[in-house]
Design a protein around this motif. Structure first.
Motif, PDB file in Angstrom:
ATOM      1  N   CYS A   1       2.908   0.488  -2.268  1.00  0.00           N
ATOM      2  CA  CYS A   1       2.268   1.253  -0.725  1.00  0.00           C
ATOM      3  C   CYS A   1       2.748   1.166   0.343  1.00  0.00           C
ATOM      4  O   CYS A   1       2.287  -0.333   1.203  1.00  0.00           O
ATOM      5  CB  CYS A   1       0.117   0.979  -1.633  1.00  0.00           C
ATOM      6  SG  CYS A   1      -0.420   2.372   0.162  1.00  0.00           S
TER       7      CYS A   1
ATOM      8  N   CYS B   1      -0.750  -0.763   2.061  1.00  0.00           N
ATOM      9  CA  CYS B   1      -1.800  -1.477   2.025  1.00  0.00           C
ATOM     10  C   CYS B   1      -1.113  -2.883   1.431  1.00  0.00           C
ATOM     11  O   CYS B   1      -0.739  -3.781   1.815  1.00  0.00           O
ATOM     12  CB  CYS B   1      -2.845  -1.515   0.483  1.00  0.00           C
ATOM     13  SG  CYS B   1      -3.306   0.002   0.602  1.00  0.00           S
TER      14      CYS B   1
ATOM     15  N   GLN C   1      -0.223  -3.966  -2.859  1.00  0.00           N
ATOM     16  CA  GLN C   1      -0.298  -3.024  -4.067  1.00  0.00           C
ATOM     17  C   GLN C   1       0.616  -2.046  -4.009  1.00  0.00           C
ATOM     18  O   GLN C   1       1.157  -1.375  -3.942  1.00  0.00           O
ATOM     19  CB  GLN C   1      -1.514  -1.975  -3.323  1.00  0.00           C
ATOM     20  CG  GLN C   1      -3.032  -3.387  -3.827  1.00  0.00           C
ATOM     21  CD  GLN C   1      -4.279  -1.951  -3.401  1.00  0.00           C
ATOM     22  OE1 GLN C   1      -4.147  -1.212  -2.544  1.00  0.00           O
ATOM     23  NE2 GLN C   1      -5.414  -2.321  -3.784  1.00  0.00           N
TER      24      GLN C   1
ATOM     25  N   ASP D   1      -2.099   1.057  -7.503  1.00  0.00           N
ATOM     26  CA  ASP D   1      -3.362   0.462  -7.263  1.00  0.00           C
ATOM     27  C   ASP D   1      -3.618   1.155  -6.398  1.00  0.00           C
ATOM     28  O   ASP D   1      -5.169   0.709  -5.610  1.00  0.00           O
ATOM     29  CB  ASP D   1      -3.245  -1.141  -7.895  1.00  0.00           C
ATOM     30  CG  ASP D   1      -2.728  -1.655  -8.439  1.00  0.00           C
ATOM     31  OD1 ASP D   1      -3.324  -0.692  -9.922  1.00  0.00           O
ATOM     32  OD2 ASP D   1      -2.054  -1.909  -8.866  1.00  0.00           O
ATOM     33  N   SER D   2      -2.946   1.306  -5.145  1.00  0.00           N
ATOM     34  CA  SER D   2      -3.959   1.982  -4.106  1.00  0.00           C
ATOM     35  C   SER D   2      -4.218   3.389  -3.968  1.00  0.00           C
ATOM     36  O   SER D   2      -4.017   4.592  -4.502  1.00  0.00           O
ATOM     37  CB  SER D   2      -2.548   1.898  -3.234  1.00  0.00           C
ATOM     38  OG  SER D   2      -2.615   2.706  -1.513  1.00  0.00           O
TER      39      SER D   2
ATOM     40  N   ALA E   1      -0.471   6.591  -0.367  1.00  0.00           N
ATOM     41  CA  ALA E   1       0.471   6.397  -1.964  1.00  0.00           C
ATOM     42  C   ALA E   1      -0.326   7.399  -2.880  1.00  0.00           C
ATOM     43  O   ALA E   1       0.885   7.485  -3.995  1.00  0.00           O
ATOM     44  CB  ALA E   1      -1.263   4.896  -2.391  1.00  0.00           C
TER      45      ALA E   1
END
Length: 159
Positions: free
Chosen positions: A45, A48, A51, A55-56, A61
């Motif tokens: 991402c 982030c 990550q 997961d973001s 993302a």
């Protein structure tokens, strides 16, 4: 107490990682969806930074997850999707960078510089003159200093 630990173990078994992929992003074809998950698990991402896009919950993302799915539906292979994203965002988008000449240079540069620095330090220490006494003067230097100090005192007495 035993019942508490059994319940706790059961809860740990039921807990699964929560992914940020929303149901409206998922593909109808389970095979394509699994490929999209595999690809997006290896993509960073860009908001982030530590990550995967899977997961973001960042908007970028989400856009990347949708882009991955669009490319897969268009018929691209996994490697083509990754290459498309690398061409667009750079290799930083990959969580596991590829082994290229510039990544090899990065991995080799740090230990090489450390070895050169340690060698230079060792060489400088070996080349430093040996100290023979506590005040740093050799016996010859002390004798010359004593002669000079004595000669200076004689001149002041005579003068």
């Amino acid at each position: 107490m035993k019942r508490f630990f059994s319940l706790l173990a059961l809860l740990f078994c039921l807990v699964t990682p929560v992914l940020a992929v929303s149901p409206d992003e998922m593909l109808a074809d389970p095979g394509l969806e699994q490929r999209a998950r595999d690809i997006s698990a290896g993509l960073r991402c860009l908001v982030c930074q530590n990550q995967s896009i899977d997961d973001s919950e960042a908007d970028l993302a989400r856009d990347l997850r949708i882009l991955v799915r669009e490319r897969l539906v268009a018929g691209d292979s996994n490697a083509e999707v990754e290459q498309y994203l690398v061409d667009r965002y750079g290799e930083y988008v990959l969580l596991r960078p590829r082994l290229n000449y510039h990544t090899v240079i990065l991995w080799i540069a740090a230990p090489t510089l450390l070895a050169v620095g340690l060698f230079g330090l060792f060489w400088a220490i070996r080349r430093a003159p040996a100290r023979t006494s506590e005040d740093g003067l050799s016996d010859d230097e002390k004798r010359v200093l004593a002669e000079l100090s004595g000669a200076g005192e004689d001149e002041t007495r005579n003068g």
